[in-house]
Design a protein around this motif. Structure first.
Motif, PDB file in Angstrom:
ATOM      1  N   SER A 374     -18.875 -44.273 -33.216  1.00 55.29           N
ATOM      2  CA  SER A 374     -17.981 -43.194 -33.633  1.00 55.29           C
ATOM      3  C   SER A 374     -17.577 -43.318 -35.098  1.00 55.29           C
ATOM      4  O   SER A 374     -16.970 -42.408 -35.656  1.00 55.29           O
ATOM      5  N   PHE A 375     -17.901 -44.441 -35.738  1.00 53.92           N
ATOM      6  CA  PHE A 375     -17.550 -44.650 -37.138  1.00 53.92           C
ATOM      7  C   PHE A 375     -18.702 -44.295 -38.080  1.00 53.92           C
ATOM      8  O   PHE A 375     -18.609 -44.535 -39.282  1.00 53.92           O
ATOM      9  N   VAL A 376     -19.792 -43.766 -37.541  1.00 56.88           N
ATOM     10  CA  VAL A 376     -20.930 -43.372 -38.364  1.00 56.88           C
ATOM     11  C   VAL A 376     -20.764 -41.898 -38.742  1.00 56.88           C
ATOM     12  O   VAL A 376     -20.619 -41.022 -37.882  1.00 56.88           O
ATOM     13  N   LEU A 377     -20.771 -41.614 -40.036  1.00 53.79           N
ATOM     14  CA  LEU A 377     -20.605 -40.256 -40.540  1.00 53.79           C
ATOM     15  C   LEU A 377     -21.875 -39.432 -40.337  1.00 53.79           C
ATOM     16  O   LEU A 377     -22.956 -40.002 -40.116  1.00 53.79           O
ATOM     17  N   PRO A 378     -21.781 -38.097 -40.409  1.00 54.16           N
ATOM     18  CA  PRO A 378     -22.975 -37.262 -40.207  1.00 54.16           C
ATOM     19  C   PRO A 378     -24.131 -37.589 -41.146  1.00 54.16           C
ATOM     20  O   PRO A 378     -25.295 -37.415 -40.789  1.00 54.16           O
ATOM     21  N   PRO A 449     -26.945 -50.055 -43.937  1.00 59.44           N
ATOM     22  CA  PRO A 449     -28.160 -49.323 -44.307  1.00 59.44           C
ATOM     23  C   PRO A 449     -28.158 -47.919 -43.709  1.00 59.44           C
ATOM     24  O   PRO A 449     -27.715 -47.716 -42.578  1.00 59.44           O
ATOM     25  N   TYR A 450     -28.635 -46.958 -44.477  1.00 61.20           N
ATOM     26  CA  TYR A 450     -28.725 -45.584 -43.971  1.00 61.20           C
ATOM     27  C   TYR A 450     -29.850 -44.855 -44.701  1.00 61.20           C
ATOM     28  O   TYR A 450     -30.390 -45.346 -45.710  1.00 61.20           O
ATOM     29  N   THR A 451     -30.204 -43.705 -44.205  1.00 62.28           N
ATOM     30  CA  THR A 451     -31.297 -42.917 -44.773  1.00 62.28           C
ATOM     31  C   THR A 451     -30.736 -41.807 -45.646  1.00 62.28           C
ATOM     32  O   THR A 451     -29.862 -41.039 -45.221  1.00 62.28           O
ATOM     33  N   GLY A 452     -31.220 -41.710 -46.896  1.00 63.48           N
ATOM     34  CA  GLY A 452     -30.755 -40.698 -47.829  1.00 63.48           C
ATOM     35  C   GLY A 452     -31.344 -39.322 -47.526  1.00 63.48           C
ATOM     36  O   GLY A 452     -32.204 -39.168 -46.648  1.00 63.48           O
ATOM     37  N   PRO A 453     -30.914 -38.324 -48.273  1.00 61.98           N
ATOM     38  CA  PRO A 453     -31.362 -36.941 -47.999  1.00 61.98           C
ATOM     39  C   PRO A 453     -32.857 -36.739 -48.202  1.00 61.98           C
ATOM     40  O   PRO A 453     -33.443 -35.825 -47.619  1.00 61.98           O
ATOM     41  N   GLU A 454     -33.478 -37.592 -49.019  1.00 57.94           N
ATOM     42  CA  GLU A 454     -34.920 -37.476 -49.242  1.00 57.94           C
ATOM     43  C   GLU A 454     -35.715 -38.448 -48.367  1.00 57.94           C
ATOM     44  O   GLU A 454     -36.902 -38.669 -48.598  1.00 57.94           O
ATOM     45  N   GLY A 455     -35.044 -39.031 -47.379  1.00 61.22           N
ATOM     46  CA  GLY A 455     -35.723 -39.965 -46.486  1.00 61.22           C
ATOM     47  C   GLY A 455     -35.793 -41.381 -47.014  1.00 61.22           C
ATOM     48  O   GLY A 455     -36.408 -42.246 -46.385  1.00 61.22           O
ATOM     49  N   GLU A 456     -35.146 -41.639 -48.159  1.00 62.61           N
ATOM     50  CA  GLU A 456     -35.188 -42.979 -48.745  1.00 62.61           C
ATOM     51  C   GLU A 456     -34.197 -43.908 -48.032  1.00 62.61           C
ATOM     52  O   GLU A 456     -33.166 -43.459 -47.532  1.00 62.61           O
ATOM     53  N   ARG A 457     -34.518 -45.200 -48.006  1.00 62.16           N
ATOM     54  CA  ARG A 457     -33.628 -46.193 -47.388  1.00 62.16           C
ATOM     55  C   ARG A 457     -32.597 -46.651 -48.407  1.00 62.16           C
ATOM     56  O   ARG A 457     -32.942 -47.139 -49.490  1.00 62.16           O
TER      57      ARG A 457
END
Length: 532
Positions: A374-378, A449-457
């Motif tokens: 629940s702490f992970v943003l959209p 770690p998360y995925t950016g808008p262009e699919g980058e790590r």
């Protein structure tokens, strides 16, 4: 003909050069050979699973090839069951010696006497070694492994017999030319453990024949690269430079951890391509989560009074006591391998640093009921602001109870917040913790770690500084802002969070704590301050 088995990284028991990747053992202890040549009695000590047994086994084999030395290593571990029963301890010890000698492949002329010479309890080991050395055509060299398994009176008796035999050698009485006592603790600690000579003033101490106390060191970064290079040479699979550097950073060269990370990656994780720093990170998490035997053995020590007395000020960042008893405790904890040295009190390596706080926070984690997801943003990032607000609610409901229950009272605030963070961050991100005695703070870096808008790590990084306002002290906020500033400089971050726990008797009631405010660091950074 059966093909040779593939080698692997060993994490259990002594190493076998035919089966395991390993560094040349005797190169790790260059002083030992010279001391044996001088007929010295000395101690080799180091934490468990650092290679002591492998090193001495190899050294004994090398000495036996000379033709003028009968070198034998045997374990004292079975004698632990005897406790203070000296006669039983001697019997178990001599049985272990005989079993090792008969399994050595020596000709009969080199073997110890059978049956043992008749002698009273308390003198049987000395009488047996004297008779053996009288008959043996070679110089006898003994390696007593796990000598610290002996207990109380039995320990004093065995070491006294070795001392008496050693001191009689100039009078022409035969006795082993050299004896090496292999142990976890330094020989000085026996005086505390056995109850004999607690102040080190007894001239008849059984420990005064030891000329040297050698400590088996951890691996250097170059040695880790050499060890991992053996795997590359055998299989073609490379450990990248970044992976080797990360292993050294996480382990500080602790031999079991170095081997365990490599074993986890190459065997359990089944990585097929070149091994990266990211895979080292994953292997570290897997080791910590499953709490391998080595880590559990360290954890079991955490609530020993001597260990707690040293570890608590390290976690709390406070100044420890400086009396003589504390100095002995520090040496003991250092010998266990939990701290890096005896001057600057720091946990030995980042993996131990993380394990200790996770273990100490086990009780708190059971109180945390929030859903980590629940702490992970959209957008995939971690919502640290919401986590801090949830912690305020948690602290108001459970903080007072948890502090009373926590064994490490001086470090309770740090332990509770770390447990809360770990419960909610673990699984998707990482917590890096830095703490040491006298720093009056605990630094925390959340990596997500998360995925950016262009699919980058990408990697989200959030820095926190923990301070405690103790009774009679000044408000730690000014120092905390300066310390947070330096931490953010080091991490190249523009903002962070300072958490101040108020432990003063005159602090506001628990239900009223948990205020947020904005503040500027000395360099002008805007940071969040949370007072609880």
């Amino acid at each position: 003909m059966r093909p040779p088995r593939a080698k692997y990284f060993n994490t259990t028991g002594p190493c076998d050069p035919k089966r395991h990747y390993m560094l040349p053992p005797t190169q790790r202890l260059p002083e030992a050979r010279g001391l044996i040549d001088m007929d010295r009695y000395f101690v080799l000590h180091a934490p468990r699973q650092t290679g002591k047994t492998t090193t001495l086994d190899t050294l004994a084999a090398e000495l036996n090839t000379q033709g003028d030395i009968a070198a034998l290593m045997f374990s004292c571990e079975s004698a632990k069951a005897a406790g203070d029963d000296v006669g039983w301890a001697e019997s178990l010890l001599l049985d272990s010696l005989r079993e090792a000698a008969e399994g050595s492949g020596w000709p009969d002329e080199l073997l110890p006497p059978n049956p043992w010479p008749q002698s009273s309890p308390g003198s049987r080991l000395r009488a047996t070694l004297r008779e053996w050395c009288r008959r043996c055509p070679r110089r006898v060299v003994l390696f007593l492994d796990e000598i610290d398994a002996l207990q109380g009176t039995s320990m004093v008796s065995i070491l006294s017999q070795l001392r008496d035999g050693h001191n009689a050698r100039p009078k022409g009485r035969p006795f082993p030319a050299s004896v090496v006592l292999c142990e976890v603790r330094n020989v000085r600690d026996y005086k505390v453990a056995s109850g004999s000579d607690p102040d080190g003033l007894n001239p008849a101490s059984p420990f005064n024949i030891v000329t040297e106390s050698l400590r088996l060191g951890d691996f250097t970064a170059d040695e880790i690269a050499e060890l991992y290079g053996q795997h590359t040479q055998a299989t073609g699979q490379e450990f990248t430079k970044e992976a080797v550097a990360r292993v050294f950073e996480l382990t500080q060269g602790q031999p079991w951890l170095v081997n365990a990370l490599a074993y986890e990656i190459t065997f359990r994780m089944g990585v097929a391509d070149a091994i990266t720093a990211g895979q080292v990170e994953e292997a570290k998490e897997r080791l910590i989560r499953k709490r391998a035997t080595h880590l559990d053995a360290l954890v079991a020590r955490m609530h020993e009074p001597r260990v707690e007395r040293v570890i608590e000020p390290i976690v709390a960042g406070t100044w420890p006591d400086t009396d003589t008893a504390f100095d002995d405790d520090v040496s003991y904890v250092h010998d266990l391998g939990l701290i890096r040295g005896t001057r600057d009190l720091e946990i030995a390596n980042p993996i131990y640093r993380e394990v200790l706080l996770r273990v100490l926070g086990d009780r708190t984690e059971r109180f945390v009921k929030a859903d980590p997801y629940s702490f992970v943003l959209p957008d995939g990032r971690f919502d640290l602001d919401r986590l801090l607000k949830e912690f305020v609610v948690f602290w108001r409901e459970h903080g007072e109870v948890l502090i009373r229950q926590e064994g490490y009272h001086e470090a309770a605030c740090q332990i509770i917040l770390m447990a809360f963070l770990h419960r909610l961050v673990n699984g998707g991100g990482y917590l890096d913790r830095e703490y040491a005695a006298g720093t009056k703070r605990l630094d925390v870096l959340v990596r997500w770690p998360y995925t950016g808008p262009e699919g980058e790590r990408l990697m989200q990084r959030e820095a926190m500084e923990l301070k405690v306002w103790r009774a009679g002290g000044d408000d730690p906020m000014p120092d905390g802002l300066a310390q947070l500033d330096r931490y953010l400089d080091r991490l190249s971050l523009s903002t962070g969070v300072l958490v101040v726990f108020d432990r003063r008797p005159e602090a506001p009631p628990w239900k009223e704590r948990g205020g947020f405010e904005q503040a500027a660091t000395p360099s002008g950074r805007e940071v969040t301050v949370l007072r609880v």
